[in-house]
Scaffold this active site. Sequence first.
Site, mmCIF file in Angstrom:
data_model
loop_
_atom_site.group_PDB
_atom_site.id
_atom_site.type_symbol
_atom_site.label_atom_id
_atom_site.label_comp_id
_atom_site.label_asym_id
_atom_site.label_seq_id
_atom_site.Cartn_x
_atom_site.Cartn_y
_atom_site.Cartn_z
ATOM 1 N N HIS A 1 -33.202 60.349 149.541
ATOM 2 C CA HIS A 1 -33.716 59.632 150.707
ATOM 3 C C HIS A 1 -34.614 58.488 150.245
ATOM 4 O O HIS A 1 -35.493 58.691 149.406
ATOM 5 C CB HIS A 1 -34.520 60.564 151.615
ATOM 6 C CG HIS A 1 -35.066 59.848 152.807
ATOM 7 N ND1 HIS A 1 -34.350 59.723 153.977
ATOM 8 C CD2 HIS A 1 -36.219 59.175 152.994
ATOM 9 C CE1 HIS A 1 -35.050 59.000 154.833
ATOM 10 N NE2 HIS A 1 -36.195 58.652 154.259
ATOM 11 N N ASP B 1 -35.771 65.627 166.545
ATOM 12 C CA ASP B 1 -36.272 64.501 165.733
ATOM 13 C C ASP B 1 -35.724 63.190 166.284
ATOM 14 O O ASP B 1 -36.458 62.204 166.397
ATOM 15 C CB ASP B 1 -35.851 64.665 164.267
ATOM 16 C CG ASP B 1 -36.051 63.351 163.511
ATOM 17 O OD1 ASP B 1 -37.213 62.929 163.385
ATOM 18 O OD2 ASP B 1 -35.057 62.723 163.092
ATOM 19 N N ARG C 1 -41.524 57.578 169.006
ATOM 20 C CA ARG C 1 -42.524 57.114 168.020
ATOM 21 C C ARG C 1 -42.375 55.620 167.778
ATOM 22 O O ARG C 1 -43.359 54.898 167.618
ATOM 23 C CB ARG C 1 -42.336 57.864 166.689
ATOM 24 C CG ARG C 1 -42.835 59.303 166.738
ATOM 25 C CD ARG C 1 -42.351 60.076 165.517
ATOM 26 N NE ARG C 1 -42.792 59.484 164.274
ATOM 27 C CZ ARG C 1 -42.123 59.577 163.125
ATOM 28 N NH1 ARG C 1 -40.978 60.239 163.055
ATOM 29 N NH2 ARG C 1 -42.595 59.024 162.046
ATOM 30 N N SER D 1 -39.803 64.511 159.969
ATOM 31 C CA SER D 1 -38.600 63.826 160.435
ATOM 32 C C SER D 1 -37.548 63.745 159.320
ATOM 33 O O SER D 1 -36.375 64.080 159.515
ATOM 34 C CB SER D 1 -39.008 62.423 160.914
ATOM 35 O OG SER D 1 -37.898 61.614 161.104
ATOM 36 N N LYS E 1 -33.901 66.615 158.754
ATOM 37 C CA LYS E 1 -32.504 66.152 158.723
ATOM 38 C C LYS E 1 -31.816 66.597 157.432
ATOM 39 O O LYS E 1 -30.640 66.926 157.427
ATOM 40 C CB LYS E 1 -32.460 64.621 158.859
ATOM 41 C CG LYS E 1 -32.720 64.191 160.307
ATOM 42 C CD LYS E 1 -32.787 62.694 160.461
ATOM 43 C CE LYS E 1 -34.100 62.150 159.980
ATOM 44 N NZ LYS E 1 -34.578 60.933 160.553
#
Length: 441
Positions: free
Chosen positions: A84, A163, A170, A185, A189
């Site tokens: 990520h 999320d 957000r 968040s 995932k």
Amino acid sequence: MDFNPVEIIKKKRDGGTLTEEEIRFFISSFLTGQIPEYQMSALLMAIHFNGLNDDETLSFVRSYVQSGKTVDLSFLNKPKIDKHSTGGVGDKTSLILAPLLACFDVVVPMMSGRGLGHTGGTLDKLESITGFRIDLSVTEFVDILKKLNVCMIGQTDDLAPADKKIYALRDVTATVDDIGLITASILSKKIAEGAEGIVYDVKMGSGANLPDTEKSRELAYKLLETTRKFGKEACALLTDMNEPLGYAIGNWLEVEECISIMDPSAKKSHLSEDLIQITLTLGGAMLMLAKKCEGIQEGFQMCEKKLFGGECFAKFVNLVELQGGNVELMIHQETYPAASSRSEIRAFDDGFISLLDALAFGTAAVNLGSGRMKADDKIDNSAGILLSKKVGDRVNKGETICELFAETENRLRTAESILNKGIGISKTGSQLKDKIIQVID
Ligand code: URA
């Protein structure tokens, strides 16, 4: 058990610690519509001011995961590793890394995001390949993983839906940049998609989503600690995002840059050294988590062979084909529709490039049409910027520093004026800093 939402908001507002039950109640009631957006917004703002402690962060992760399905990949007897990135400008490492790791019999179940503000998104880059589908069902996702070891999709409505709904809120309530909320968040995932190990690429510098370097470091540690508490392997790299990564910024331009690296027969106009270094280091870290090598350096060299030997490109072409993309484009990029307007920025002096400000380049690229200013803006896949120089390069007055591509002359002029303040030339060259700032494993 039912709670009073106002009491929960008040507790957090006054610096209290929420219990797992309170967090689960609030999130699940918001998902079903029993708690309205204004109450969720108030809670998010209270969290923004008071933070989430470690237990609260874990409760957020669990509540997000439990709000939807979890992909069961246990029948695949191979390590499942993902990566990520916290987001940057010209950051196209996923397009190379996902097929690269799949070549080592590592399963890469990659669920990516869209561009956000001045930063690009993997999904937008993939969708610039005509026909490429990122909106697969979980069944299709698993099917492709079985066949190829890799599949790249967007967040579905089934995986961590809480999320998805809270992230959208957000975004419009100025509560995106909270470390605990970001951690929950991202990690929820990864857990929902079935990853067993995650490598985090946390960007630092002007083009990062969190420009404060200390906050980026804090995020890296929080991601690592929280991921490990879920029994998953993790490693984080802090990488430099003061200058765009590689030479291309803009969706199709970035795909082309990746093809030119992956395809051994492609003509290479520039060697994207920074992009290759970060990609191979991330790849080495992923191989390490997959227990395919002892350390990142060994993994780096293993990745280098598959990347430059053409195996990674073959896997990428297979992936494009199975996800519905036009495979012809992988060989004949010249057939892609070109942008109708083009301009150049030239060096105003002799010297060395001292600044290519990532934030300015990201913002300019969005203005050229490669990103969105509003959620429903249409993206121009051919728009963007191609650098001819990188920081540290020698330049002569009048030489091209970068080319800009857009649909209209107006867009070019706006981008040029943004870039005027984002490019620097100095008389003396300076020592180049390493793009990998720190490896935390
Ligand atoms: N990316 C995510 O998926 N979530 C965040 O909160 C921030 C970046």
